[in-house]
Every structure is written in C-alpha cells, then in structure tokens.
Design a protein around this motif. Structure first.
Motif, short mmCIF file in Angstrom:
data_model
loop_
_atom_site.label_atom_id
_atom_site.label_comp_id
_atom_site.label_asym_id
_atom_site.label_seq_id
_atom_site.Cartn_x
_atom_site.Cartn_y
_atom_site.Cartn_z
N SER A 37 1.00 -1.36 0.04
CA SER A 37 -0.03 0.03 -0.24
C SER A 37 0.94 1.27 -0.15
O SER A 37 0.38 2.40 -0.34
CB SER A 37 -0.97 -0.13 1.35
N GLY A 38 1.94 1.18 0.54
CA GLY A 38 2.94 2.34 0.52
C GLY A 38 2.61 3.01 1.99
O GLY A 38 3.11 4.13 2.35
N ASP A 39 1.71 2.41 2.79
CA ASP A 39 1.35 3.06 4.11
C ASP A 39 2.22 2.61 5.06
O ASP A 39 2.26 1.23 5.67
CB ASP A 39 0.05 2.88 4.78
N HIS A 40 3.49 3.36 5.30
CA HIS A 40 4.43 2.64 6.27
C HIS A 40 4.43 3.45 7.69
O HIS A 40 5.56 3.49 8.39
CB HIS A 40 5.91 2.79 5.62
N ASN A 41 3.22 3.74 8.03
CA ASN A 41 3.05 4.35 9.30
C ASN A 41 3.63 3.25 10.52
O ASN A 41 3.15 2.05 10.51
CB ASN A 41 1.65 4.48 9.51
N PRO A 42 4.16 3.73 11.30
CA PRO A 42 5.00 2.81 12.20
C PRO A 42 4.14 2.12 13.21
O PRO A 42 4.38 0.97 13.82
CB PRO A 42 6.18 3.58 12.81
#
Length: 140
Positions: A37-42
C-alpha cells in the motif's frame, strides 16, 4: 436472515449475499500490506512506536480491513455489478483479530433501468465487535 440465493437476480430483502471469514491478522500480513500500500506508518509495524503512542501493540491498517470487506463483496458479486461501495471505520482492529465480513440485502430497487440491491455491510472480529460498517449497491 437467509443465505445467499443461488441466482443473485432472485435476492430478497434479508438475504445474506456476502459472508467470508479471514485468518488472524499477523505481523507478517501487516508488513506485507505496508509494502503493497505504501502506508509505512510505524503504528502498524513497530511495537515500540505503538507503545509510545499508548497502545499495547501494533494494530491493523483500516484500509486493510476495508480491503478484506471488498474481497468478500467481490467473491459474492461480480465486480462489474458493483455500483457503489462505501465504508466507515468503527474500531481499531487488533493484531490477531479473526475477521468475518457480511452483507445483507436491505432494499431492492430499480435505477438506470436495472434491478439493484442495497447491502448493509459489516466486518466484525471474533467477539462480534464491529470494526467496519458500510454499504454497497449492486446490480442484480
């Protein structure tokens, strides 16, 4: 509530058209979703970060849960028959959650010359807590 009719054209109000369960959400699944998704929220993959933010552990991306519901919908209804699909996030989905997606006919109507059904959609965990709610309109 009745089960999915063999022929979608014979759907009636109260019929359950969508039903799918998913295996528990794992750390591996969350990491794969980050990459896809490209959502790399830690908050979704880094336990230390999640704890610093006040959570006991990482938790699922809301859009991953929505994707599960979308998959359940397209398993039940041909994608070309979907006229609309909308959701709202109701609760955080914890690591290890076993999700069940359902969709029940709430209305039958005609629009643009075709018979359609409005579906009430939910995604719940094993405890029955609603994680995602929404609706879809499908051509029958």
């Amino acid at each position: 509530m009745t089960e999915r009719p063999k022929d979608l054209a014979s759907a009636a109000v109260g019929d359950r058209l969508v039903f799918k369960t998913f295996p528990p959400i794992t750390r591996h699944r969350l990491a794969l979703y980050c990459g896809a998704s490209g959502d790399h929220n830690p908050i979704h993959v880094d336990i230390d970060f999640a704890r610093q933010a006040g959570f006991p552990d990482v938790f699922s991306h809301g859009m991953l849960v929505m994707a599960y519901l979308g998959q359940a919908l397209t398993d039940a209804v041909p994608p070309q028959a979907i006229r609309s699909f909308s959701t709202r996030f109701a609760a955080i989905t914890q690591l290890g959650a076993r999700l069940t997606c359902e969709g029940t006919v709430t209305e039958l109507f005609e629009a643009a010359g075709e018979k359609r059904a409005r579906l009430a959609l939910t995604t719940k965990d094993a405890d029955g807590e609603v994680k995602l709610a929404g609706e879809a309109v499908v051509a029958l």
